[in-house]
Design a protein around this motif. Structure first.
Motif, PDB file in Angstrom:
ATOM      1  N   UNK A 169      69.383  51.898  21.654  1.00  0.00           N
ATOM      2  CA  UNK A 169      70.687  52.268  21.130  1.00  0.00           C
ATOM      3  C   UNK A 169      70.574  53.571  20.348  1.00  0.00           C
ATOM      4  N   UNK A 170      71.682  54.251  20.282  1.00  0.00           N
ATOM      5  CA  UNK A 170      71.766  55.491  19.542  1.00  0.00           C
ATOM      6  C   UNK A 170      71.634  55.212  18.043  1.00  0.00           C
ATOM      7  N   UNK A 171      70.844  56.008  17.315  1.00  0.00           N
ATOM      8  CA  UNK A 171      70.670  55.741  15.874  1.00  0.00           C
ATOM      9  C   UNK A 171      71.967  55.854  15.077  1.00  0.00           C
ATOM     10  N   UNK A 172      72.888  56.700  15.499  1.00  0.00           N
ATOM     11  CA  UNK A 172      74.163  56.814  14.789  1.00  0.00           C
ATOM     12  C   UNK A 172      74.970  55.530  14.979  1.00  0.00           C
ATOM     13  N   UNK A 173      74.932  54.984  16.194  1.00  0.00           N
ATOM     14  CA  UNK A 173      75.619  53.735  16.493  1.00  0.00           C
ATOM     15  C   UNK A 173      75.051  52.597  15.643  1.00  0.00           C
ATOM     16  N   UNK A 174      73.745  52.558  15.508  1.00  0.00           N
ATOM     17  CA  UNK A 174      73.093  51.529  14.694  1.00  0.00           C
ATOM     18  C   UNK A 174      73.439  51.716  13.221  1.00  0.00           C
ATOM     19  N   UNK A 175      73.484  52.956  12.755  1.00  0.00           N
ATOM     20  CA  UNK A 175      73.812  53.230  11.351  1.00  0.00           C
ATOM     21  C   UNK A 175      75.249  52.816  11.033  1.00  0.00           C
ATOM     22  N   UNK A 176      76.171  53.092  11.947  1.00  0.00           N
ATOM     23  CA  UNK A 176      77.561  52.687  11.730  1.00  0.00           C
ATOM     24  C   UNK A 176      77.662  51.170  11.699  1.00  0.00           C
ATOM     25  N   UNK A 177      76.943  50.496  12.583  1.00  0.00           N
ATOM     26  CA  UNK A 177      76.973  49.038  12.609  1.00  0.00           C
ATOM     27  C   UNK A 177      76.401  48.438  11.328  1.00  0.00           C
ATOM     28  N   UNK A 178      75.274  48.981  10.877  1.00  0.00           N
ATOM     29  CA  UNK A 178      74.651  48.470   9.656  1.00  0.00           C
ATOM     30  C   UNK A 178      75.539  48.713   8.440  1.00  0.00           C
ATOM     31  N   UNK A 179      76.133  49.897   8.366  1.00  0.00           N
ATOM     32  CA  UNK A 179      77.023  50.212   7.246  1.00  0.00           C
ATOM     33  C   UNK A 179      78.240  49.288   7.265  1.00  0.00           C
ATOM     34  N   UNK A 180      78.814  49.086   8.427  1.00  0.00           N
ATOM     35  CA  UNK A 180      79.966  48.193   8.560  1.00  0.00           C
ATOM     36  C   UNK A 180      79.595  46.762   8.170  1.00  0.00           C
ATOM     37  N   UNK A 181      78.434  46.303   8.617  1.00  0.00           N
ATOM     38  CA  UNK A 181      78.017  44.926   8.326  1.00  0.00           C
ATOM     39  C   UNK A 181      77.720  44.733   6.843  1.00  0.00           C
ATOM     40  N   UNK A 182      76.960  45.627   6.258  1.00  0.00           N
ATOM     41  CA  UNK A 182      76.591  45.483   4.841  1.00  0.00           C
ATOM     42  C   UNK A 182      77.810  45.657   3.943  1.00  0.00           C
ATOM     43  N   UNK A 183      78.627  46.664   4.235  1.00  0.00           N
ATOM     44  CA  UNK A 183      79.812  46.900   3.405  1.00  0.00           C
ATOM     45  C   UNK A 183      80.788  45.730   3.508  1.00  0.00           C
ATOM     46  N   UNK A 184      80.918  45.157   4.683  1.00  0.00           N
ATOM     47  CA  UNK A 184      81.857  44.047   4.859  1.00  0.00           C
ATOM     48  C   UNK A 184      81.373  42.745   4.280  1.00  0.00           C
ATOM     49  N   UNK A 185      80.095  42.428   4.524  1.00  0.00           N
ATOM     50  CA  UNK A 185      79.576  41.136   4.053  1.00  0.00           C
ATOM     51  C   UNK A 185      79.296  41.142   2.563  1.00  0.00           C
ATOM     52  N   UNK A 186      78.470  42.043   2.123  1.00  0.00           N
ATOM     53  CA  UNK A 186      78.003  41.989   0.742  1.00  0.00           C
ATOM     54  C   UNK A 186      78.901  42.745  -0.227  1.00  0.00           C
ATOM     55  N   UNK A 187      79.188  43.990   0.064  1.00  0.00           N
ATOM     56  CA  UNK A 187      79.864  44.849  -0.907  1.00  0.00           C
ATOM     57  C   UNK A 187      81.341  44.487  -1.053  1.00  0.00           C
ATOM     58  N   UNK A 188      82.069  44.430   0.036  1.00  0.00           N
ATOM     59  CA  UNK A 188      83.511  44.208  -0.047  1.00  0.00           C
ATOM     60  C   UNK A 188      83.843  42.831  -0.620  1.00  0.00           C
ATOM     61  N   UNK A 189      83.090  41.828  -0.263  1.00  0.00           N
ATOM     62  CA  UNK A 189      83.343  40.484  -0.802  1.00  0.00           C
ATOM     63  C   UNK A 189      83.163  40.445  -2.317  1.00  0.00           C
TER      64      UNK A 189
END
Length: 132
Positions: A1-21
């Motif tokens: 996978x493209x590293x930018x695609x992975x970075x967007x996914x990780x940022x979306x996952x971490x921000x949604x699960x841990x930070x936003x909650x």
């Protein structure tokens, strides 16, 4: 996978699960404690829909790239609800924290009630993403 695609996914996952909650709970407590009648909208109440918009935009970018690169489960039933519910959460965030707040009569409890609805939507969206 493209590293930018992975970075967007990780940022979306971490921000949604841990930070936003955690930010939702912290903002609900802060807005309940610092409530003053007839005061202008708090900076936290004005910026919170923007945080939800950032999360929804990251998710939309990730989902669109995934759909156009051929990731099949992005269009399957349980996962297709994830971007739809993310968009709905952003819309509800803007409605509940807009200038004409529907919960204004609740006074001190208007922001915690609105953030409680948003928290349920965010947590259910996390569960949909983990199921798929």
């Amino acid at each position: 996978m493209d590293p930018i695609f992975v970075a967007i996914r990780q940022t979306h996952a971490i921000f949604g699960r841990e930070v936003l909650s955690v930010l939702i709970v912290a903002a609900a407590i802060y807005l309940a404690v610092t409530y003053r009648p007839e005061a202008p909208r708090n900076l936290v109440a004005r910026l919170f829909p923007v945080l939800i918009d950032i999360q929804a935009t990251l998710g939309l970018i990730y989902w669109l790239v995934g759909v156009f690169t051929g990731i099949a489960y992005f269009l399957s039933f349980p996962f297709i609800l994830h971007p739809l519910l993310g968009f709905a959460t952003a819309v509800v965030g803007h409605i509940l924290f807009g200038s004409r707040q529907p919960f204004a009569r609740l006074g001190r409890w208007s922001a915690p009630a609105a953030l409680g609805i948003i928290l349920v939507m965010v947590l259910s969206n996390i569960m949909i993403a983990m199921m798929a």
